[in-house]
Write an enzyme that holds these catalytic residues in place. Structure first.
Site, PDB file in Angstrom:
ATOM      1  CG  ASP A  46      -0.382  -0.091   2.239  1.00 26.69           C
ATOM      2  OD1 ASP A  46       0.827  -0.504   1.962  1.00 26.69           O
ATOM      3  OD2 ASP A  46      -0.990  -0.066   3.342  1.00 26.69           O
ATOM      4  CG  ASN A  84      -8.809   1.016  12.010  1.00 28.50           C
ATOM      5  OD1 ASN A  84      -7.472  -0.233  11.240  1.00 28.50           O
ATOM      6  ND2 ASN A  84      -9.427   1.736  10.963  1.00 28.50           N
ATOM      7  CG  HIS A 134      -5.619  -0.066   8.341  1.00 30.72           C
ATOM      8  ND1 HIS A 134      -5.423   0.464   8.588  1.00 30.72           N
ATOM      9  CD2 HIS A 134      -4.124  -0.887   9.221  1.00 30.72           C
ATOM     10  CE1 HIS A 134      -4.705   1.355   8.596  1.00 30.72           C
ATOM     11  NE2 HIS A 134      -3.446   0.344   9.421  1.00 30.72           N
ATOM     12  CD  GLU A 175      -8.305   2.042   6.757  1.00 30.46           C
ATOM     13  OE1 GLU A 175      -8.762   1.640   7.597  1.00 30.46           O
ATOM     14  OE2 GLU A 175      -7.643   3.269   7.010  1.00 30.46           O
TER      15      GLU A 175
HETATM   16  C1  F6R Z   1       1.974   0.155   6.144  1.00 33.52           C
HETATM   17  C2  F6R Z   1       0.889  -1.201   6.009  1.00 33.52           C
HETATM   18  C3  F6R Z   1      -0.376  -1.025   7.567  1.00 33.52           C
HETATM   19  C4  F6R Z   1       0.354  -1.514   9.194  1.00 33.52           C
HETATM   20  C5  F6R Z   1      -0.401  -1.031   9.940  1.00 33.52           C
HETATM   21  C6  F6R Z   1       0.382  -1.125  11.584  1.00 33.52           C
HETATM   22  O1  F6R Z   1       2.232  -0.294   4.749  1.00 33.52           O
HETATM   23  O2  F6R Z   1       0.425  -1.900   5.452  1.00 33.52           O
HETATM   24  O3  F6R Z   1      -1.970  -1.342   7.377  1.00 33.52           O
HETATM   25  O4  F6R Z   1       0.798  -2.489   8.225  1.00 33.52           O
HETATM   26  O5  F6R Z   1      -1.172  -0.034  10.335  1.00 33.52           O
HETATM   27  O6  F6R Z   1       1.007  -0.680  11.042  1.00 33.52           O
HETATM   28  P1  F6R Z   1       2.630  -0.926  12.265  1.00 33.52           P
HETATM   29  O7  F6R Z   1       2.768  -1.688  11.764  1.00 33.52           O
HETATM   30  O8  F6R Z   1       3.141   1.169  12.199  1.00 33.52           O
HETATM   31  O9  F6R Z   1       1.778  -1.082  13.472  1.00 33.52           O
END
Ligand code: F6R
Length: 239
Positions: free
Chosen positions: A67, A136, A138, A143
């Site tokens: 992403d 959340n 995701h 989302e």
């Molecule tokens: C980032 C991504 C997000 C993160 C998620 C957890 O490329 O795809 O889905 O993996 O928000 O983020 P962290 O690891 O920073 O807690």
């Protein structure tokens, strides 16, 4: 979904790293996807160590991005591209043709989605994906409440905008993200979901033991062979 609990972040990072090394040993041309964000940073360090010690050969591996924040590219510290290039791709000495990354600055985002869909199709799916879990639930930028199949541009949830400050140290006018779709994630041959630290314990519990609902996208992986790899802190609410 299978759960593996490791004693700390270092053990978690190393064990996930060994799964990637095994994958590349068995299939050197694997298509691999690793999330940006904080959670995989220890894994990236471990993979660099494996590369430097010549314990894993990355020369034929292909990497695809999960992403990106729409509007951001490499020059923004904290973008997915900057994070993964600086923490992994450059130290692994990958060639540019081994990397397929979303360009969040392309004014034609449909073209970006199409490009990624094509890479996945040409490689007959993703061989191994490492995901983080958003606060959340995701996955990528899938989302809560959104149904995606293939690569898509999606509006960011308020929680995601709030949490984004940790990457950029300031508020940016972020509105949407470009992400691989849930079906592409669920169809990956090996799915590894990583979570670390106390702050993830509730979402980890909801992911494993909560209702399967697209209100918590990570719970949708209960229906797959995904391996949830957590440290003890993140796994401490699991019964
Ligand atoms: C980032 C991504 C997000 C993160 C998620 C957890 O490329 O795809 O889905 O993996 O928000 O983020 P962290 O690891 O920073 O807690």
């Amino acid at each position: 979904m299978k759960v593996e609990i490791y004693k700390d972040y270092e053990a978690l990072s190393q064990q996930v790293g060994m799964k990637i090394a095994k994958q590349l040993n068995e299939k050197p041309h694997s298509l691999i996807c690793i999330a940006g964000g904080d959670t995989p940073l220890g894994l990236c360090n471990f993979l660099i160590q494996l590369h430097q010690e010549k314990r894993c050969d990355f020369t034929n591996a292909m990497f695809i991005s999960l992403d990106e924040w729409v509007g951001l590219g490499y020059e923004t510290q904290g973008s997915c591209k900057q994070t993964l290039y600086d923490s992994l791709f450059t130290p692994l000495e990958l060639k540019e043709n081994q990397i397929h990354f979303f360009d969040g600055k392309n004014t034609n985002l449909e073209e970006e989605c199409e490009k990624m869909n094509q890479v996945i199709e040409e490689n007959h799916g993703i061989d191994l994906i490492v995901l983080g879990i958003g606060m959340n639930g995701h996955l990528g930028f899938n989302e809560p409440g959104i149904r995606t199949e293939k690569a898509t541009v999606v509006p960011l949830a308020d929680k995601t905008k709030e949490v984004s400050v940790k990457y950029f140290h300031k508020e940016l006018p972020l509105v949407s993200g470009i992400t691989l779709g849930m079906d592409q994630i669920k169809e990956a041959k090996t799915i590894i979901l990583m979570a670390a630290s106390d702050k993830k314990k509730e979402i980890v519990k909801a992911t494993v033991q909560g209702a399967v609902s697209n209100q918590v996208p990570s719970s949708l992986l209960q229906e797959t062979q995904a391996i949830l790899c957590v440290d003890e802190e993140a796994g401490k609410e699991l019964v």
